[in-house]
Design a protein around this motif. Structure first.
Motif, mmCIF file in Angstrom:
data_model
loop_
_atom_site.group_PDB
_atom_site.id
_atom_site.type_symbol
_atom_site.label_atom_id
_atom_site.label_comp_id
_atom_site.label_asym_id
_atom_site.label_seq_id
_atom_site.Cartn_x
_atom_site.Cartn_y
_atom_site.Cartn_z
ATOM 1 N N SER A 29 0.786 -1.234 0.018
ATOM 2 C CA SER A 29 -0.105 0.021 0.194
ATOM 3 C C SER A 29 0.784 1.259 0.000
ATOM 4 N N ASN A 72 0.340 3.208 -3.952
ATOM 5 C CA ASN A 72 -0.652 4.177 -3.961
ATOM 6 C C ASN A 72 -1.809 3.507 -4.792
ATOM 7 N N GLN A 105 -5.033 2.048 -0.637
ATOM 8 C CA GLN A 105 -4.682 2.753 0.462
ATOM 9 C C GLN A 105 -4.892 1.749 1.586
#
Length: 186
Positions: free
Chosen positions: A144, A148, A151
């Protein structure tokens, strides 16, 4: 920018590569993305090398094959770093995330790649928090942070949804903590 983000995960049967792939795909799907996630096993038993694949796209995915040139490669088991098939498809635009005690520089040299390399001792983090070696959940948190695409909060929701009933609240919260630590360790 490619229209499909492709991930290949290398692990051993029973280490959670399939679960990691499913969690990433589920979180992406809940954000309105088109997804694919599937494992590739040999006829061997638990502990044999295996792969899992994930594709994330804003458009329908028409491919139905293994991921040969991943944008991101995740290595759950550090003993697999010496296998040639782990290195297949790497080029300078790829990201390589590995559960290893090696430094980023040392792993990049070992792999002879220009890929962006991230390393963390996911097994050590897992043993410290969960009392067992479940590096996949730690690598999920690291994923994560470096991509990106998904999230951390979205992955936390998936982990709660999938684990709370199966593992109970306390163990689910420990898994969330391990995932957060993976994110922080990158």
């Amino acid at each position: 920018m490619k229209s499909i983000f492709e991930i290949r995960i290398h692990g051993r049967a029973g280490q959670g590569a399939k679960t990691l792939a499913q969690f990433v795909a589920q979180a992406a799907m809940e954000k309105g993305k088109f997804i694919q996630a599937f494992p590739s096993y040999s006829a061997d038993r638990e502990g044999a090398p295996m792969e899992a694949y994930v594709r994330i796209s804003t458009k329908p995915i028409l491919l139905h094959c293994a991921v040969l040139n991943p944008d991101l490669m995740i290595i759950i088991d550090p003993t697999l770093l010496d296998l040639e098939e782990v290195k297949l498809g790497l080029d300078s635009s790829d990201i390589f995330l590995a559960n290893t005690k090696l430094s980023q520089k040392d792993l990049q040299h070992k792999l002879k790649t220009k890929a962006k390399v991230y390393t963390l001792d996911a097994s050590g983090i897992s043993r410290g928090i969960l009392g067992k070696d479940f590096p996949n959940i730690v690598l999920l948190g690291a994923f994560s942070k470096i991509t990106n695409y998904i999230q951390l909060k979205d992955l936390e929701k998936i982990v709660y949804k999938k684990f709370e009933r199966k593992l109970g609240k306390e163990m689910t919260e420990k898994n969330i903590e391990a995932m957060r630590r993976g994110c922080e360790s990158i």
